[in-house]
Each structure stands twice: as structure tokens, then as C-alpha cells.
Write a protein that holds these residues in place. Structure first.
Motif, PDB file in Angstrom:
ATOM      1  N   ARG A  79     -30.875   0.181 -29.057  1.00  0.00           N
ATOM      2  CA  ARG A  79     -30.517  -0.886 -28.115  1.00  0.00           C
ATOM      3  C   ARG A  79     -29.749  -1.992 -28.836  1.00  0.00           C
ATOM      4  O   ARG A  79     -28.740  -2.488 -28.326  1.00  0.00           O
ATOM      5  CB  ARG A  79     -31.793  -1.468 -27.494  1.00  0.00           C
ATOM      6  N   LEU A  82     -26.197  -0.910 -29.542  1.00  0.00           N
ATOM      7  CA  LEU A  82     -25.369  -0.949 -28.336  1.00  0.00           C
ATOM      8  C   LEU A  82     -25.011  -2.389 -27.981  1.00  0.00           C
ATOM      9  O   LEU A  82     -23.855  -2.686 -27.643  1.00  0.00           O
ATOM     10  CB  LEU A  82     -26.120  -0.285 -27.177  1.00  0.00           C
ATOM     11  N   GLU A  83     -25.968  -3.279 -28.075  1.00  0.00           N
ATOM     12  CA  GLU A  83     -25.725  -4.673 -27.711  1.00  0.00           C
ATOM     13  C   GLU A  83     -24.791  -5.369 -28.700  1.00  0.00           C
ATOM     14  O   GLU A  83     -24.180  -6.384 -28.369  1.00  0.00           O
ATOM     15  CB  GLU A  83     -27.058  -5.416 -27.594  1.00  0.00           C
ATOM     16  N   ALA A  87     -18.625  -6.941 -25.601  1.00  0.00           N
ATOM     17  CA  ALA A  87     -18.838  -6.716 -24.172  1.00  0.00           C
ATOM     18  C   ALA A  87     -17.618  -6.106 -23.479  1.00  0.00           C
ATOM     19  O   ALA A  87     -17.760  -5.416 -22.460  1.00  0.00           O
ATOM     20  CB  ALA A  87     -19.212  -8.032 -23.497  1.00  0.00           C
ATOM     21  N   VAL A  91     -18.315   1.102 -21.288  1.00  0.00           N
ATOM     22  CA  VAL A  91     -19.679   1.584 -21.550  1.00  0.00           C
ATOM     23  C   VAL A  91     -19.693   2.903 -22.328  1.00  0.00           C
ATOM     24  O   VAL A  91     -20.421   3.039 -23.316  1.00  0.00           O
ATOM     25  CB  VAL A  91     -20.465   1.741 -20.226  1.00  0.00           C
ATOM     26  N   ALA A  94     -18.750   2.362 -25.839  1.00  0.00           N
ATOM     27  CA  ALA A  94     -19.814   1.634 -26.530  1.00  0.00           C
ATOM     28  C   ALA A  94     -20.945   2.588 -26.914  1.00  0.00           C
ATOM     29  O   ALA A  94     -21.511   2.504 -28.016  1.00  0.00           O
ATOM     30  CB  ALA A  94     -20.349   0.503 -25.655  1.00  0.00           C
ATOM     31  N   ALA A 144     -30.254  -1.397 -21.500  1.00  0.00           N
ATOM     32  CA  ALA A 144     -29.147  -2.104 -22.151  1.00  0.00           C
ATOM     33  C   ALA A 144     -27.824  -1.808 -21.445  1.00  0.00           C
ATOM     34  O   ALA A 144     -26.981  -2.697 -21.286  1.00  0.00           O
ATOM     35  CB  ALA A 144     -29.076  -1.706 -23.618  1.00  0.00           C
ATOM     36  N   VAL A 145     -27.639  -0.561 -21.009  1.00  0.00           N
ATOM     37  CA  VAL A 145     -26.421  -0.192 -20.270  1.00  0.00           C
ATOM     38  C   VAL A 145     -26.368  -0.941 -18.941  1.00  0.00           C
ATOM     39  O   VAL A 145     -25.306  -1.430 -18.522  1.00  0.00           O
ATOM     40  CB  VAL A 145     -26.361   1.330 -20.039  1.00  0.00           C
ATOM     41  N   ARG A 147     -27.647  -3.862 -18.205  1.00  0.00           N
ATOM     42  CA  ARG A 147     -27.266  -5.257 -18.471  1.00  0.00           C
ATOM     43  C   ARG A 147     -25.781  -5.354 -18.785  1.00  0.00           C
ATOM     44  O   ARG A 147     -25.089  -6.266 -18.320  1.00  0.00           O
ATOM     45  CB  ARG A 147     -28.086  -5.820 -19.635  1.00  0.00           C
ATOM     46  N   ARG A 148     -25.291  -4.415 -19.574  1.00  0.00           N
ATOM     47  CA  ARG A 148     -23.885  -4.425 -19.999  1.00  0.00           C
ATOM     48  C   ARG A 148     -22.953  -4.239 -18.806  1.00  0.00           C
ATOM     49  O   ARG A 148     -21.885  -4.855 -18.742  1.00  0.00           O
ATOM     50  CB  ARG A 148     -23.679  -3.312 -21.017  1.00  0.00           C
ATOM     51  N   SER A 149     -23.338  -3.361 -17.880  1.00  0.00           N
ATOM     52  CA  SER A 149     -22.459  -3.033 -16.752  1.00  0.00           C
ATOM     53  C   SER A 149     -22.735  -3.877 -15.513  1.00  0.00           C
ATOM     54  O   SER A 149     -22.027  -3.753 -14.505  1.00  0.00           O
ATOM     55  CB  SER A 149     -22.594  -1.541 -16.407  1.00  0.00           C
TER      56      SER A 149
END
Length: 204
Positions: A79, A82-83, A87, A91, A94, A144-145, A147-149
Motif C-alpha cells: 500500500r 502504491l501511495e 497521483a 492506476v 501505478a 488504496a486504489v 482512494r487513488r481513483s
């Protein structure tokens, strides 16, 4: 003892624990590869590294847990990787970068991981335990994905699907790497797997 000395001692103790854990994992894998799962006891593993069975249980609840060890990386480590990717990176890319970093980490412990994969192949009864250990990882990466997307888990299904695809690509690359005896580099096989996904998995 000064604060610097205390920190050094704590760091030394932590390193010693990691070394002991790694030694127990290696002994478990080596013995099971030679004798089979049923032919190895916790006492055998502990004795191989000149430790007591009691000390073994300070590190692992069972011999099977010593064989599984940690996943290539913990859920938290993946995680964080990835983070750490900017940004603006898409995805899937990443996830490729996250997977490639993990592949490079596995490659640095090439012999240990090839031995572990051999043991799993020889002892299919270990696979459910391995799958269970991967569930936590998949959930953490999916979150985490999401949150990212900017997508909620359990709604569109996108975070769960893209995470499952990425982790499956990594596992497939590891199987190819193991079957070929650790060549070419695992990171290259991971890149190849993600390239096929990005291309829509066309027929070969």
C-alpha cells in the motif's frame, strides 16, 4: 546508557530478530524440500539453526507459517509503495510500478524465493494458507486504489477488479520466473505481463 546507545541496541536487537526469522524460514524450506512436509517437525527446523522449539514459536505459530513466511511484501508495504507513486500516474501504471518494485525485492532474495515456490509446488496442501495470506494484501491494495481513483469500494467494482488483475499478473510472472529457474529477471516478466493487460490481452 545514552539515548543514542539505546537506539543502537534496539536497532541491533531488531536486526538479530530479522536474521533469526530468516534463518528459520530458510531451514524450514530446505528441510521440507528435502524430506517433504510430513517428514519435518518444528523441532527439526529449530535444531537446524541451533535454537529451541520454544524459540521457534516466538516467531511462527506453526511450521506451515514458517514456509509461507511473509507474502513477497506485507499489505502495508505494498500500500505504501502504491501511495508513493505520484497521483497523476494512471492506476494500472501505478500498480505496475508497485509490482515492479516488489519484483526487484524478491529478485534480491532469488534463491530463497525459488526454494519457497518449489516447496509450494511439491506440497499443494500449503496453497490455501498462501491464498489466505494474500487476502489481506488484496484488501489493502484495493482500498488504496479506491482512494487513488476516487471510487468507493463496493460500488463500481473497479478498485477490486484492477487490483485482482494486477496481483494475478504478478503471481503469473512469479510462476514463469520459477519455472525458468529465476531467469530472466522477475521485474522484466512483471513488465511483460502488465504490457499484455494494457494491450487488452490480445491472442498470442
Amino acid at each position: 546508557m545514552t539515548s543514542v546507545e539505546s537506539a543502537y541496541e534496539l536497532g541491533r536487537r531488531d536486526r538479530k530478530k530479522l536474521e533469526t526469522r530468516a534463518a528459520l524460514e530458510h531451514a524450514a524450506l530446505t528441510l521440507v524440500a528435502e524430506r517433504g512436509l510430513a517428514g519435518v517437525t518444528v523441532e527439526d527446523i529449530a535444531t537446524a539453526v541451533d535454537l529451541s522449539s520454544r524459540t521457534f514459536f516466538n516467531y511462527f505459530p506453526s511450521k506451515e507459517d514458517a514456509l509461507v513466511g511473509g507474502s513477497p511484501a506485507s499489505a502495508a508495504e505494498l500500500r505504501e509503495r502504491l501511495e508513493a507513486v505520484p497521483a497523476e500516474v494512471p492506476v494500472l501504471e501505478a500498480l505496475r510500478l508497485m509490482s515492479r518494485a516488489e519484483a526487484e525485492h524478491v529478485q534480491r532474495r532469488r534463491e530463497q524465493w525459488l526454494l519457497r515456490l518449489k516447496v509450494f509446488e511439491q506440497n499443494p496442501s500449503l496453497l490455501p494458507r498462501l491464498v489466505a495470506s494474500g487476502t489481506e494484501t488484496e484488501l489493502a491494495v484495493s482500498a488504496a486504489v479506491a482512494r487513488r481513483s476516487g471510487v468507493e469500494l463496493g460500488t463500481s467494482g473497479y478498485p477490486e477488479l484492477v487490483t485482482a488483475v494486477a496481483l494475478t499478473a504478478f503471481r503469473a510472472a512469479m510462476m514463469r520466473w520459477s519455472a525458468a529457474g529465476g531467469h530472466p529477471a522477475l521485474a522484466d516478466l512483471v513488465d511483460e505481463a502488465f504490457s499484455q493487460i494494457a494491450a487488452g490481452l490480445p491472442d498470442p
